[in-house]
Design an enzyme around this catalytic site. Sequence first.
Site, mmCIF file in Angstrom:
data_model
loop_
_atom_site.group_PDB
_atom_site.id
_atom_site.type_symbol
_atom_site.label_atom_id
_atom_site.label_comp_id
_atom_site.label_asym_id
_atom_site.label_seq_id
_atom_site.Cartn_x
_atom_site.Cartn_y
_atom_site.Cartn_z
ATOM 1 N N GLN A 180 2.125 -6.315 -2.723
ATOM 2 C CA GLN A 180 2.597 -6.277 -1.489
ATOM 3 C C GLN A 180 4.111 -5.455 -1.650
ATOM 4 O O GLN A 180 4.236 -4.564 -2.350
ATOM 5 C CB GLN A 180 2.566 -7.780 -1.056
ATOM 6 C CG GLN A 180 1.426 -8.382 -1.098
ATOM 7 C CD GLN A 180 1.004 -8.911 -2.412
ATOM 8 O OE1 GLN A 180 1.861 -10.044 -2.918
ATOM 9 N NE2 GLN A 180 -0.234 -8.757 -2.646
ATOM 10 N N PRO A 192 -9.446 -0.773 8.279
ATOM 11 C CA PRO A 192 -8.385 0.328 8.524
ATOM 12 C C PRO A 192 -7.160 -0.002 8.586
ATOM 13 O O PRO A 192 -6.745 -1.199 9.172
ATOM 14 C CB PRO A 192 -9.023 0.594 9.830
ATOM 15 C CG PRO A 192 -9.918 -0.441 10.054
ATOM 16 C CD PRO A 192 -10.253 -1.114 9.040
ATOM 17 N N ARG A 193 -6.182 0.463 8.186
ATOM 18 C CA ARG A 193 -4.532 0.225 8.137
ATOM 19 C C ARG A 193 -4.146 0.631 9.506
ATOM 20 O O ARG A 193 -4.462 1.900 9.852
ATOM 21 C CB ARG A 193 -3.840 0.785 7.135
ATOM 22 C CG ARG A 193 -4.319 0.195 5.678
ATOM 23 C CD ARG A 193 -3.576 0.737 4.424
ATOM 24 N NE ARG A 193 -4.231 0.263 3.216
ATOM 25 C CZ ARG A 193 -4.302 0.809 2.301
ATOM 26 N NH1 ARG A 193 -4.073 2.139 1.832
ATOM 27 N NH2 ARG A 193 -4.703 0.548 0.957
ATOM 28 N N ASP A 252 0.994 -1.219 -0.151
ATOM 29 C CA ASP A 252 -0.015 -0.166 0.130
ATOM 30 C C ASP A 252 0.780 1.218 0.155
ATOM 31 O O ASP A 252 0.576 2.386 0.639
ATOM 32 C CB ASP A 252 -0.958 -0.007 1.193
ATOM 33 C CG ASP A 252 -1.972 -1.306 0.951
ATOM 34 O OD1 ASP A 252 -2.439 -1.576 0.066
ATOM 35 O OD2 ASP A 252 -2.053 -1.870 2.259
ATOM 36 N N LYS A 280 2.851 10.351 -0.995
ATOM 37 C CA LYS A 280 1.920 10.982 0.099
ATOM 38 C C LYS A 280 2.645 11.992 1.248
ATOM 39 O O LYS A 280 2.294 12.130 2.498
ATOM 40 C CB LYS A 280 1.096 9.861 0.893
ATOM 41 C CG LYS A 280 0.298 9.049 0.119
ATOM 42 C CD LYS A 280 -0.387 8.078 0.784
ATOM 43 C CE LYS A 280 -1.882 8.524 1.292
ATOM 44 N NZ LYS A 280 -2.736 7.545 1.908
ATOM 45 N N LYS A 314 1.878 2.056 -5.027
ATOM 46 C CA LYS A 314 2.594 1.448 -6.472
ATOM 47 C C LYS A 314 1.755 1.591 -7.549
ATOM 48 O O LYS A 314 2.241 1.907 -8.827
ATOM 49 C CB LYS A 314 2.934 0.079 -6.171
ATOM 50 C CG LYS A 314 3.900 -0.380 -5.111
ATOM 51 C CD LYS A 314 3.846 -1.761 -4.992
ATOM 52 C CE LYS A 314 2.775 -2.603 -4.375
ATOM 53 N NZ LYS A 314 2.412 -2.364 -2.946
ATOM 54 N N GLY A 315 0.365 1.697 -7.611
ATOM 55 C CA GLY A 315 -0.409 1.811 -8.627
ATOM 56 C C GLY A 315 -0.195 3.085 -9.357
ATOM 57 O O GLY A 315 0.008 3.119 -10.842
ATOM 58 N N ALA A 371 -3.749 -8.253 -3.859
ATOM 59 C CA ALA A 371 -3.067 -6.930 -4.020
ATOM 60 C C ALA A 371 -4.304 -5.902 -4.466
ATOM 61 O O ALA A 371 -5.174 -6.366 -4.823
ATOM 62 C CB ALA A 371 -2.223 -6.780 -5.183
ATOM 63 N N GLY A 372 -4.071 -4.854 -4.256
ATOM 64 C CA GLY A 372 -5.157 -3.722 -4.651
ATOM 65 C C GLY A 372 -4.720 -2.481 -5.168
ATOM 66 O O GLY A 372 -4.105 -1.625 -4.156
ATOM 67 N N HIS A 373 -4.554 -2.095 -6.345
ATOM 68 C CA HIS A 373 -3.589 -1.006 -6.815
ATOM 69 C C HIS A 373 -4.661 0.056 -7.532
ATOM 70 O O HIS A 373 -5.495 -0.234 -8.317
ATOM 71 C CB HIS A 373 -2.509 -1.516 -7.665
ATOM 72 C CG HIS A 373 -1.649 -2.244 -7.220
ATOM 73 N ND1 HIS A 373 -0.740 -3.318 -7.862
ATOM 74 C CD2 HIS A 373 -1.325 -2.813 -5.893
ATOM 75 C CE1 HIS A 373 -0.156 -4.229 -7.165
ATOM 76 N NE2 HIS A 373 -0.618 -3.790 -5.897
#
Length: 435
Positions: free
Chosen positions: A225, A309-310, A13, A336, A16-17, A39-41
């Site tokens: 990841q 939530p991270r 997270d 960020k 990367k996307g 994965a979630g990009h």
Amino acid sequence: MSVIALIGAQWGDEGKGHIADALAAQSTIVARYNGGDNAGHSITIGDTAVRTHLVPAGAFHLQATCILGAGMVINLHSLAHEVDELNGLGANLTPARLKIDRAAQLLLPGHIALDGADEAQLGADAIGTTRRGIGPAYTEKMSRLGVRAGLMAEPDVFADAVRGHVERTNARLTRDYAQPPIDADAVVAEYVALAARFAPHLADTTALVHAAIERGERVLAEGAQGTLLDIDHGTYPYVTSSSTIAGGVCIGLGVGPRHVTRVIGVAKAFCSRVGGGPFPTELHDEAAARLRGTGANPWDEFGSTTGRPRRTGWLDLVALKYAARINGLTEIVLTKLDILTGIDPLPVCIAYSYRDAPITHFPSDASILSQCQPIYSELPGWEENISVAQSVEDLPLAARVYLLQIESFTGVQISYVSVGPERSQVFEVHQSGMS
Ligand code: IMO
Ligand code: MG
């Protein structure tokens, strides 16, 4: 040009996307080499926020061939949904454009059932997986029982292999976990249909990658990841089950290390982790929430695959330096930075205290790491709105000091910085040729 490895330098997270999307513009191949739909990009196409899970995030650059490499575990059911969704947004993922390596493993329903059962059994010690079946799919691969994608071309053999998987799983589900068996006929019917759909996508993707390298083209290998979730070098057992690091590119795509000429580590300006496991700079309460955001924005720190939530915390330079070494990073892309605006002072972790003695290396051993207390250096914060910055000269001095501290500690230059979610909110710091 040759292979660019784009690697998560923390716990996933890292953003990367968006960076993959930028790099894909100049690539003729965009490839995933590890993991699956855990994965979630996130990328932004026009005004639409899109998430990719199995398909490379560079897929919207239509000149590039998209590869799902041999090192992946592929859930065809998820892939069908994802391809339909992305095609609806213009991705054009035809068999000519989306290639599945024959050696990639298929992630099947039994893997998902076992992932859930294993996590439930671990109770308080659960890994906190995405419950996508990743661990059990790699377990079957390494046990040499897995179903490879190439079998999709042989429907009868494929049907038998899927049935064998369900029967093996059912023996364990009913015996070890007292769970109901999976309906083998239903799974076989669904997967035979999925195989008929995706068999035309099969290819020897290694040959495609090598042909592109020989033509002098750019191949973008998109990591999923992050380094600290690597099966060998991460915080085992609180890791994923694949090789997330730069070495994984060689394994997962079938290229030698000499072809990987740029290794870009994507790091967030702070840290986050989702799931269990040690996290030395973790914050709690309001400070954690400040970094996490409320969830109102797509970029807030909530899992893009699971919505969880991270966990959030200060930047850990000890861990980042470890990532620089393990991957051989040639550059860092810092994302960020804007989220840190208004926090003063800004702590960054520069060592750990372990059993009352300072250590400066990162112990990947989870039990040692969980006993490490962070030692911070406090850097000055800034109040200015940096989300409009277009160059490092536009940043306040304190933000520049933050970047310099990262570079001097890790020994790796920062090539790009992002100060917001838009494509236009990324600027170059040191020349890297990303274009
Ligand atoms: P991207 O590519 C962050 C974490 C899970 C869990 C551990 C094992 O979006 O950065 P798994 O389902 O892989 O067996 O879970 O790994 N995890 C991720 N964390 N980003 C990811 O992917 C992740 N993929 C898996 O939360 O702690
Ligand atoms: Mg993600």
